[in-house]
Write a protein that holds these residues in place. Structure first.
Motif, PDB file in Angstrom:
ATOM      1  N   SER A 130       0.841  -1.202   0.000  1.00 35.36           N
ATOM      2  CA  SER A 130       0.000   0.000   0.000  1.00 35.36           C
ATOM      3  C   SER A 130       0.868   1.240   0.000  1.00 35.36           C
ATOM      4  O   SER A 130       0.586   2.221  -0.703  1.00 35.36           O
ATOM      5  CB  SER A 130      -0.909   0.001   1.232  1.00 35.36           C
ATOM      6  OG  SER A 130      -1.762  -1.117   1.199  1.00 35.36           O
ATOM      7  N   GLU A 137      -8.225   0.477  -1.601  1.00 34.54           N
ATOM      8  CA  GLU A 137      -9.159  -0.046  -0.624  1.00 34.54           C
ATOM      9  C   GLU A 137     -10.586   0.168  -1.128  1.00 34.54           C
ATOM     10  O   GLU A 137     -10.872   1.159  -1.809  1.00 34.54           O
ATOM     11  CB  GLU A 137      -8.934   0.680   0.705  1.00 34.54           C
ATOM     12  CG  GLU A 137      -9.735   0.129   1.857  1.00 34.54           C
ATOM     13  CD  GLU A 137     -10.923   1.008   2.183  1.00 34.54           C
ATOM     14  OE1 GLU A 137     -10.786   2.234   2.156  1.00 34.54           O
ATOM     15  OE2 GLU A 137     -12.019   0.450   2.434  1.00 34.54           O
ATOM     16  N   VAL A 142      -8.818  -4.785   0.699  1.00 30.99           N
ATOM     17  CA  VAL A 142      -7.674  -4.203  -0.003  1.00 30.99           C
ATOM     18  C   VAL A 142      -7.392  -5.023  -1.262  1.00 30.99           C
ATOM     19  O   VAL A 142      -7.329  -6.261  -1.202  1.00 30.99           O
ATOM     20  CB  VAL A 142      -6.422  -4.185   0.896  1.00 30.99           C
ATOM     21  CG1 VAL A 142      -5.242  -3.555   0.162  1.00 30.99           C
ATOM     22  CG2 VAL A 142      -6.709  -3.444   2.187  1.00 30.99           C
ATOM     23  N   CYS A 199      -4.953  -2.213   8.170  1.00 31.67           N
ATOM     24  CA  CYS A 199      -5.963  -1.862   7.179  1.00 31.67           C
ATOM     25  C   CYS A 199      -7.366  -2.261   7.641  1.00 31.67           C
ATOM     26  O   CYS A 199      -8.311  -2.251   6.855  1.00 31.67           O
ATOM     27  CB  CYS A 199      -5.619  -2.501   5.837  1.00 31.67           C
ATOM     28  SG  CYS A 199      -5.224  -4.251   5.936  1.00 31.67           S
TER      29      CYS A 199
END
Length: 466
Positions: A130, A137, A142, A199
């Motif tokens: 990322s 996202e 993700v 995340c």
RNA sequence: GGCGCGGUAGCCAAGUGGUAAGGCAGAGGUCUGCAAAACCUUUAUUCACCGGUUCGAAUCCGGUCCGCGCCUCCA
């Protein structure tokens, strides 16, 4: 001739040499443990075993990692159905897989690694991806953006331009920028297992586990990665994208893929009723060695047609090999050494190795052994096989069995001991001497009922357990 | 539609330019009290089909037909 493999990446035969010249770092895609592993899976695992054994026979040290995928949609679904945790649910099928593998004499990889034990590393890898703009996202999940990895498609030769006419493309299940983008991290859903991560809570996608575990144990560039042909796309393609996006280095040097197994000429499927696990086949009375032989005897890059006739043939071939081994170890030969026979054995050994070196041509390797056996049997019949020739015969059989591993019968519970067998054979010999053939045949039949086959030879009676 | 693997005897299957390995199954024979094992002989003038290149092709080229796989987390 050097060891050569067909590399899916280049679609060519290439000389093989590990990166450091000595240790082969190999990753093989293992099972998803949501049920019993089927015979088609074992075709691939048997190929991996032949590969392992050949590499070791060439003097390489192996560091072989196999993953066990123990978190996945089907696992979650089945575990819920059985009211079990995924740990409870997968444990039994992991056990079964290992037991079946042992039954088929598949050597254990140096490391078996479990997806659920590497979640932290996976989350870290996703974070790094990322940070370098390879992901996006959507709804808490993700995704890997394949557009960020220019060489995407190199392994599978997939055409990224234009539409895939006729192909089914999932466009609506998730909010993806491109239909071929794949999920790295799935957002938590109610009732599903989840792990914390930067995340958000969730669980890893399938592809990331192999990249992370392969690189954790084997380094950023590994020598060999294998699996079934169906994994070329998207699984292995995605592994390359993730791994190389992370490291900027080549992930895998040699990709080897096993073709699929057919059953009686048809695709194996539950609806056709030709879907078999190893256990299903053993229940029908076939030996594990016959299954192993059949799976190993056909080169891995050809579709293998698995048939019950073929299994019977495999069992008969094993009998021929074992009979020869018995004859070598139990026969009485004139003293001396026939140099021609020793040379013949050495030539067969060379041919056997050369066949395996040629992209694991097991069919050709077997032919070398059988041709020698016929010549040696002929020599034994004519008296040209001498006592010192047994050494080279044994050397060949031993090399053969170090790869194929089918000579030693699987020990079965027997109702009769070696001593009892010898005693009955002595009784039968007495009966034969007094020409009481009815009694002699009766004893032979009794032994057969106990699973013991006896054969009269020039050098006396020999016996084996069936 | 794209990408890939393949079509060799009854079955499985090797062979990628030099005149068809091997295994199983079948037939006949040798050996044997019988059986088993083993050996010998036998089972494709021919490699899906058509055309081409070549002194020579199962092997190379072009085309056709057929089987299988992948093209959404199935080995």
């Amino acid at each position: 001739m050097p060891l050569r493999f067909h590399n899916t990446l280049t679609q060519q035969l290439e000389d093989f040499q590990p990166l450091d010249g000595k240790t082969v770092r190999m990753y093989t895609c293992g099972p998803t443990v949501y049920s019993y592993v089927h015979i088609g899976n074992f075709r691939t695992f048997t190929f991996q075993d032949i590969l392992r054994r050949t590499l070791r026979a060439r003097g390489f040290t192996l560091d072989h990692v196999m993953n066990i995928t123990d978190v996945e949609d089907k696992i979650i679904r089945n575990a819920v159905q059985h009211n079990q945790s995924i740990q409870q649910y997968t444990a039994q099928y992991t056990e079964a897989f290992l037991a079946d593998s042992a039954t088929l004499r598949l050597q254990r990889p140096e490391r078996l690694v479990f997806a659920t034990e590497h979640i932290t590393e996976m989350a870290e890898a996703i974070e790094k991806l990322s940070a370098s703009n390879h992901t996006y996202e959507s709804d808490g999940s993700v995704y890997f953006r394949i557009g960020s990895f220019p060489s995407y498609g190199r392994l599978s030769k997939i055409n990224l331009d234009g539409n895939i006419a006729g192909a089914r493309v999932d466009v609506d299940e998730y909010e993806k920028d491109d239909a071929r983008d794949f999920v790295l991290w799935k957002a938590r859903k109610p009732g599903e297992p989840a792990w914390p991560a930067s995340c958000g809570e969730g669980r890893p996608g399938w592809h990331i586990e192999c990249s992370v575990m392969a690189m954790k144990y084997l380094g950023e560039t590994i020598d060999i990665h294998t699996g079934g042909v169906d994994l070329v796309f998207p699984h292995h393609e995605n592994e390359i994208a993730q791994s190389e996006a992370l490291t900027g280095k080549q992930f895998v040097r040699y990709w080897l893929h096993a073709e699929h197994l057919m059953v009686e000429g048809q695709k194996m499927s539950k609806s056709l009723g030709n879907f078999y696990t190893l256990r299903n086949i053993l229940e029908k009375g076939y030996s594990p060695e016959a299954v192993r032989y059949l799976l190993a005897s056909s080169p891995y890059r050809k579709q293998l047609n698995f048939t019950f006739d073929g299994l019977k043939g495999a069992a008969a071939s094993i009998d021929r090999l074992r009979n020869f081994e018995l004859r070598v170890s139990g026969g009485v030969f004139p003293d001396g050494e026939n140099p021609e026979m020793s040379a013949r054995a050495a030539q067969a050994l060379t041919a056997f190795d050369a066949a395996l070196d040629d992209d694991l041509n097991t069919a050709d390797a077997l032919a070398a052994v059988f041709e020698y056996i016929r010549d040696a049997n002929t020599a034994m019949d004519s008296g040209a096989f001498l006592s010192a020739n047994t050494a080279s015969a044994r050397a060949l059989l031993s090399r053969f069995d170090s790869i194929f591993d089918v000579l030693k019968p699987t020990a079965a519970e027997s109702s009769i001991s070696d001593e009892q067998i010898e005693s009955l054979i002595a009784d039968r010999s007495k009966a034969k001497k007094s020409r009481d053939f009815d009694r002699a045949d009766q004893i032979r039949a009794e032994l057969l009922d106990s699973g013991v086959v006896i054969e009269d030879t020039r050098d006396g009676v020999r016996w084996k357990r069936k």
